[in-house]
Design an enzyme around this catalytic site. Structure first.
Site, PDB file in Angstrom:
ATOM      1  CG  ASN A  19      -6.016 -30.214  44.994  1.00 13.86           C
ATOM      2  OD1 ASN A  19      -6.311 -31.345  45.371  1.00 13.86           O
ATOM      3  ND2 ASN A  19      -6.372 -29.741  43.810  1.00 13.86           N
ATOM      4  CG  MET A  95      -1.604 -22.136  36.442  1.00 13.12           C
ATOM      5  SD  MET A  95      -2.180 -23.679  35.711  1.00 13.12           S
ATOM      6  CE  MET A  95      -2.491 -23.124  34.035  1.00 13.12           C
ATOM      7  CG  LEU A  98       8.500 -27.155  38.678  1.00 14.63           C
ATOM      8  CD1 LEU A  98       8.742 -28.026  39.903  1.00 14.63           C
ATOM      9  CD2 LEU A  98       8.500 -25.686  39.065  1.00 14.63           C
ATOM     10  CG  ASN A 112       1.557 -31.698  39.110  1.00 15.53           C
ATOM     11  OD1 ASN A 112       1.035 -30.717  39.654  1.00 15.53           O
ATOM     12  ND2 ASN A 112       1.272 -32.041  37.863  1.00 15.53           N
ATOM     13  CG  HIS A 114      -2.662 -33.828  35.102  1.00 13.31           C
ATOM     14  ND1 HIS A 114      -2.421 -32.567  34.578  1.00 13.31           N
ATOM     15  CD2 HIS A 114      -3.353 -34.512  34.152  1.00 13.31           C
ATOM     16  CE1 HIS A 114      -2.916 -32.513  33.355  1.00 13.31           C
ATOM     17  NE2 HIS A 114      -3.487 -33.673  33.074  1.00 13.31           N
ATOM     18  CG  ASP A 150       0.894 -32.805  33.203  1.00 13.94           C
ATOM     19  OD1 ASP A 150       1.171 -32.360  34.328  1.00 13.94           O
ATOM     20  OD2 ASP A 150       0.186 -32.193  32.383  1.00 13.94           O
ATOM     21  CD  GLN A 178     -12.851 -39.728  44.280  1.00 15.94           C
ATOM     22  OE1 GLN A 178     -12.031 -40.424  44.872  1.00 15.94           O
ATOM     23  NE2 GLN A 178     -14.110 -39.602  44.697  1.00 15.94           N
TER      24      GLN A 178
HETATM   25  C1  GRF Z   1      -6.630 -28.999  40.067  1.00 15.36           C
HETATM   26  O1  GRF Z   1      -7.630 -29.492  39.238  1.00 15.36           O
HETATM   27  C2  GRF Z   1      -5.337 -29.722  39.849  1.00 15.36           C
HETATM   28  O2  GRF Z   1      -5.515 -31.062  39.513  1.00 15.36           O
HETATM   29  C3  GRF Z   1      -4.742 -28.978  38.682  1.00 15.36           C
HETATM   30  O3  GRF Z   1      -5.072 -27.627  38.912  1.00 15.36           O
HETATM   31  C4  GRF Z   1      -6.259 -27.555  39.694  1.00 15.36           C
HETATM   32  C5  GRF Z   1      -5.926 -26.741  40.907  1.00 15.36           C
HETATM   33  O4  GRF Z   1      -7.092 -26.503  41.674  1.00 15.36           O
HETATM   34  N1  GRF Z   1      -3.325 -29.210  38.569  1.00 15.36           N
HETATM   35  P1  GRF Z   1      -6.973 -25.845  43.112  1.00 15.36           P
HETATM   36  O5  GRF Z   1      -6.234 -24.517  42.924  1.00 15.36           O
HETATM   37  O6  GRF Z   1      -6.223 -26.786  43.996  1.00 15.36           O
HETATM   38  O7  GRF Z   1      -8.390 -25.636  43.565  1.00 15.36           O
END
Ligand code: GRF
Length: 213
Positions: A19, A95, A98, A112, A114, A150, A178
């Site tokens: 991401n 991970m 907060l 965030n 999810h 979340d 997505q």
């Molecule tokens: C993603 O699936 C995100 O939705 C979740 O953790 C994963 C992180 O993936 N919170 P990356 O490190 O961005 O590849």
């Protein structure tokens, strides 16, 4: 990578960083008028750190084992984010939960991603949770972060089908596509001041409706 852009992001990671890469790519393509001032990782060996370094983005590692407790970790986190004067904090696979203090230090400025259609399947292994439950559609959510996990107000969601032969891996890959599309869009909506809040509802200002969804 423009680290001196007027809209400054911090991206908080713990792992792969796909991401983060999607956000970098969007900035590089000129679709997002922002710069990443900091990639902060809770793990020293997170591949996301290498992605940041490839683009000259400043990195910082905060490992919980270096701190005597959660309070001390959170104070260091707030200090680091404040020192970078960031406008928006993007959690991307970070991970750590907060604390109230961290959230209160940056009101409305932490988001965030999810990998489920919240409020369904919060927490870990959301894609497996979705498969085990037997849903026919899954997806991802970008939301503002509040003190609960979340749970904050939803900015954007995207839906994908669940197929009979899906495994957690194939479903995760479909959702991830997505995620990469959605995260830069959510940042742009905030950067362009296109969102208003009505209780839990996050609304796009009338002039922007249809442009970005
Ligand atoms: C993603 O699936 C995100 O939705 C979740 O953790 C994963 C992180 O993936 N919170 P990356 O490190 O961005 O590849």
């Amino acid at each position: 990578m423009q680290t001196e852009a007027s809209f400054k992001l911090a991206v908080l990671v713990s792992g792969r960083g796909s991401n983060l890469q999607a956000i970098i790519d969007s900035i590089e393509r000129g679709e997002l008028n922002a710069g990443i001032s900091l990639v902060l990782s809770s793990k020293p060996d997170a591949p996301a750190l290498d992605r940041a370094k490839n683009y000259g983005i400043p990195t910082h590692v905060l490992e919980s084992k270096s701190f005597s407790g959660k309070g001390e970790f959170d104070r260091a986190l707030v200090a680091e984010l404040r020192s970078r004067k960031v406008d928006l904090i993007c959690l991307a696979g970070f991970m750590r939960i907060l604390s109230r203090e961290v959230v209160a230090a940056f009101p409305g400025r932490i988001i965030n991603i999810h990998p489920s259609l919240l409020p369904a399947f919060p927490g870990l292994n959301s894609q497996k949770q979705a498969l085990d439950y037997g849903v026919k559609f899954a997806g991802c959510t970008i939301h503002f972060v509040d003190e609960s996990v979340d749970c904050g107000p939803i900015i954007l969601q995207a839906v994908v089908p669940v197929y009979d032969n899906d495994s957690p891996e194939t479903l995760s890959a479909r959702i991830l596509e997505q995620e990469h599309r959605l995260y830069p869009r959510a940042i742009r909506l905030i950067q362009e001041n296109q969102l208003t809040r009505d209780g839990r509802r996050v609304l796009q200002n009338p002039t922007s409706v249809g442009k970005t969804a």
